[in-house]
Design a protein around this motif. Sequence first.
Motif, PDB file in Angstrom:
ATOM      1  N   GLY A 222       1.113  -1.213   0.061  1.00  0.00           N
ATOM      2  CA  GLY A 222      -0.495   0.254   0.114  1.00  0.00           C
ATOM      3  C   GLY A 222       1.189   1.208  -0.445  1.00  0.00           C
ATOM      4  N   ARG A 223       2.080   1.367  -0.196  1.00  0.00           N
ATOM      5  CA  ARG A 223       3.269   2.763   0.107  1.00  0.00           C
ATOM      6  C   ARG A 223       4.415   2.295  -1.371  1.00  0.00           C
ATOM      7  NH1 ARG A 223       4.312   2.363   6.566  1.00  0.00           N
ATOM      8  NH2 ARG A 223       2.415   2.408   6.691  1.00  0.00           N
ATOM      9  N   GLY A 224       4.573   3.526  -1.542  1.00  0.00           N
ATOM     10  CA  GLY A 224       5.427   3.123  -2.408  1.00  0.00           C
ATOM     11  C   GLY A 224       5.163   2.012  -4.029  1.00  0.00           C
ATOM     12  N   LYS A 225       5.818   2.337  -4.059  1.00  0.00           N
ATOM     13  CA  LYS A 225       5.644   1.145  -5.554  1.00  0.00           C
ATOM     14  C   LYS A 225       5.236  -0.329  -5.420  1.00  0.00           C
ATOM     15  CE  LYS A 225      10.669  -1.941  -3.638  1.00  0.00           C
ATOM     16  NZ  LYS A 225      11.603  -1.429  -4.823  1.00  0.00           N
ATOM     17  N   ARG A 226       4.862  -0.740  -3.757  1.00  0.00           N
ATOM     18  CA  ARG A 226       3.584  -1.445  -3.999  1.00  0.00           C
ATOM     19  C   ARG A 226       2.149  -1.011  -3.583  1.00  0.00           C
ATOM     20  NH1 ARG A 226       6.064  -5.699   0.216  1.00  0.00           N
ATOM     21  NH2 ARG A 226       4.086  -6.765  -0.799  1.00  0.00           N
ATOM     22  N   ILE A 227       1.833   0.517  -3.621  1.00  0.00           N
ATOM     23  CA  ILE A 227       0.700   1.301  -3.896  1.00  0.00           C
ATOM     24  C   ILE A 227      -0.858   0.727  -4.134  1.00  0.00           C
ATOM     25  CG2 ILE A 227       0.550   2.989  -5.817  1.00  0.00           C
ATOM     26  CD1 ILE A 227       0.240   4.163  -2.779  1.00  0.00           C
ATOM     27  N   ASN A 228      -0.306  -0.243  -4.599  1.00  0.00           N
ATOM     28  CA  ASN A 228      -2.069  -0.828  -5.847  1.00  0.00           C
ATOM     29  C   ASN A 228      -1.801  -1.844  -4.814  1.00  0.00           C
ATOM     30  OD1 ASN A 228      -2.055   1.041  -7.682  1.00  0.00           O
ATOM     31  ND2 ASN A 228      -0.659  -0.282  -9.096  1.00  0.00           N
ATOM     32  N   GLU A 229      -1.193  -2.790  -4.099  1.00  0.00           N
ATOM     33  CA  GLU A 229      -1.790  -4.464  -2.934  1.00  0.00           C
ATOM     34  C   GLU A 229      -2.150  -3.382  -1.922  1.00  0.00           C
ATOM     35  OE1 GLU A 229       2.115  -6.567  -2.816  1.00  0.00           O
ATOM     36  OE2 GLU A 229       3.783  -5.052  -4.057  1.00  0.00           O
ATOM     37  N   ILE A 230      -3.464  -4.366  -1.606  1.00  0.00           N
ATOM     38  CA  ILE A 230      -3.925  -3.837  -0.569  1.00  0.00           C
ATOM     39  C   ILE A 230      -3.051  -4.276   1.004  1.00  0.00           C
ATOM     40  CG2 ILE A 230      -5.929  -5.423   0.652  1.00  0.00           C
ATOM     41  CD1 ILE A 230      -7.118  -5.837  -2.176  1.00  0.00           C
ATOM     42  N   TYR A 231      -3.329  -3.376   2.120  1.00  0.00           N
ATOM     43  CA  TYR A 231      -3.166  -3.409   3.199  1.00  0.00           C
ATOM     44  C   TYR A 231      -2.963  -4.644   3.965  1.00  0.00           C
ATOM     45  CZ  TYR A 231      -2.846   1.819   2.342  1.00  0.00           C
ATOM     46  OH  TYR A 231      -2.991   3.238   1.971  1.00  0.00           O
ATOM     47  N   TYR A 232      -2.491  -4.556   4.337  1.00  0.00           N
ATOM     48  CA  TYR A 232      -2.412  -6.082   5.490  1.00  0.00           C
ATOM     49  C   TYR A 232      -3.974  -6.305   6.320  1.00  0.00           C
ATOM     50  CZ  TYR A 232       2.576  -5.459   4.651  1.00  0.00           C
ATOM     51  OH  TYR A 232       3.642  -5.402   3.889  1.00  0.00           O
ATOM     52  N   GLU A 233      -4.566  -7.425   6.475  1.00  0.00           N
ATOM     53  CA  GLU A 233      -5.080  -7.276   7.208  1.00  0.00           C
ATOM     54  C   GLU A 233      -5.130  -7.873   9.043  1.00  0.00           C
ATOM     55  OE1 GLU A 233      -8.345  -9.720   5.920  1.00  0.00           O
ATOM     56  OE2 GLU A 233      -8.552  -8.913   3.948  1.00  0.00           O
ATOM     57  N   SER A 234      -3.956  -8.253   8.927  1.00  0.00           N
ATOM     58  CA  SER A 234      -3.166  -8.814  10.538  1.00  0.00           C
ATOM     59  C   SER A 234      -1.679  -8.091  10.697  1.00  0.00           C
ATOM     60  CB  SER A 234      -3.499  -9.682  10.805  1.00  0.00           C
ATOM     61  OG  SER A 234      -3.151 -10.732  10.107  1.00  0.00           O
ATOM     62  N   LEU A 235      -1.426  -7.910  12.454  1.00  0.00           N
ATOM     63  CA  LEU A 235      -0.159  -8.317  12.358  1.00  0.00           C
ATOM     64  C   LEU A 235       0.991  -9.807  11.739  1.00  0.00           C
ATOM     65  CD1 LEU A 235       2.681  -7.028  13.104  1.00  0.00           C
ATOM     66  CD2 LEU A 235       2.084  -7.622  15.719  1.00  0.00           C
ATOM     67  N   LYS A 236       0.185 -10.392  11.669  1.00  0.00           N
ATOM     68  CA  LYS A 236       0.973 -11.769  10.929  1.00  0.00           C
ATOM     69  C   LYS A 236       0.888 -11.176   9.492  1.00  0.00           C
ATOM     70  CE  LYS A 236      -0.171 -16.954  10.924  1.00  0.00           C
ATOM     71  NZ  LYS A 236       1.002 -16.628   9.689  1.00  0.00           N
ATOM     72  N   ASP A 237      -0.219 -11.252   8.866  1.00  0.00           N
ATOM     73  CA  ASP A 237       0.551 -10.965   6.983  1.00  0.00           C
ATOM     74  C   ASP A 237       1.267 -10.083   7.108  1.00  0.00           C
ATOM     75  OD1 ASP A 237      -1.677 -12.476   6.763  1.00  0.00           O
ATOM     76  OD2 ASP A 237      -2.923 -10.685   6.440  1.00  0.00           O
ATOM     77  N   ALA A 238       1.097  -8.832   8.205  1.00  0.00           N
ATOM     78  CA  ALA A 238       2.802  -7.932   7.856  1.00  0.00           C
ATOM     79  C   ALA A 238       3.889  -8.498   8.112  1.00  0.00           C
ATOM     80  CB  ALA A 238       2.643  -7.021   8.339  1.00  0.00           C
ATOM     81  N   ILE A 239       3.964  -9.648   8.958  1.00  0.00           N
ATOM     82  CA  ILE A 239       5.362  -9.882   9.596  1.00  0.00           C
ATOM     83  C   ILE A 239       5.212 -11.235   7.994  1.00  0.00           C
ATOM     84  CG2 ILE A 239       6.122 -11.722  11.248  1.00  0.00           C
ATOM     85  CD1 ILE A 239       4.604 -10.094  13.189  1.00  0.00           C
ATOM     86  N   ASP A 240       4.159 -11.807   7.659  1.00  0.00           N
ATOM     87  CA  ASP A 240       4.637 -12.887   6.776  1.00  0.00           C
ATOM     88  C   ASP A 240       5.552 -12.689   5.403  1.00  0.00           C
ATOM     89  OD1 ASP A 240       3.615 -14.775   8.341  1.00  0.00           O
ATOM     90  OD2 ASP A 240       1.507 -14.889   7.201  1.00  0.00           O
ATOM     91  N   ASP A 241       4.853 -11.328   4.772  1.00  0.00           N
ATOM     92  CA  ASP A 241       5.170 -10.191   4.325  1.00  0.00           C
ATOM     93  C   ASP A 241       6.800  -9.959   3.873  1.00  0.00           C
ATOM     94  OD1 ASP A 241       4.512  -9.230   1.455  1.00  0.00           O
ATOM     95  OD2 ASP A 241       4.609  -7.461   2.501  1.00  0.00           O
ATOM     96  N   ILE A 242       6.692  -9.773   5.107  1.00  0.00           N
ATOM     97  CA  ILE A 242       8.026  -9.192   5.550  1.00  0.00           C
ATOM     98  C   ILE A 242       9.489 -10.103   5.501  1.00  0.00           C
ATOM     99  CG2 ILE A 242      10.113  -7.498   7.332  1.00  0.00           C
ATOM    100  CD1 ILE A 242       7.474  -6.591   8.085  1.00  0.00           C
ATOM    101  N   PHE A 243       8.852 -11.287   5.731  1.00  0.00           N
ATOM    102  CA  PHE A 243      10.112 -12.339   6.027  1.00  0.00           C
ATOM    103  C   PHE A 243      10.115 -12.846   4.292  1.00  0.00           C
ATOM    104  CE2 PHE A 243      10.526 -17.279   6.876  1.00  0.00           C
ATOM    105  CZ  PHE A 243      11.911 -16.845   7.560  1.00  0.00           C
TER     106      PHE A 243
END
Length: 57
Positions: free
Chosen positions: A36-57
């Motif tokens: 949802g930011r920068g070059k990933r602006i068209n991607e849907i925001y995370y629905e949970s902290l777990k989603d964010a952690i999985d994406d970052i990992f």
Amino acid sequence: MILFCLPDVGGLEVAYYKWKKYLHPSIKLIPIELKGRGKRINEIYYESLKDAIDDIF
């Protein structure tokens, strides 16, 4: 050493690029671009902290 950098609220990964010139050459800087930011602006925001952690990992 690997230094992962997460942007602050509303921030972008590009904020960390200028840091490279100040870091010791042995430190690898990896700025993280969140959905949802920068070059990933068209991607849907995370629905949970777990989603964010999985994406970052």
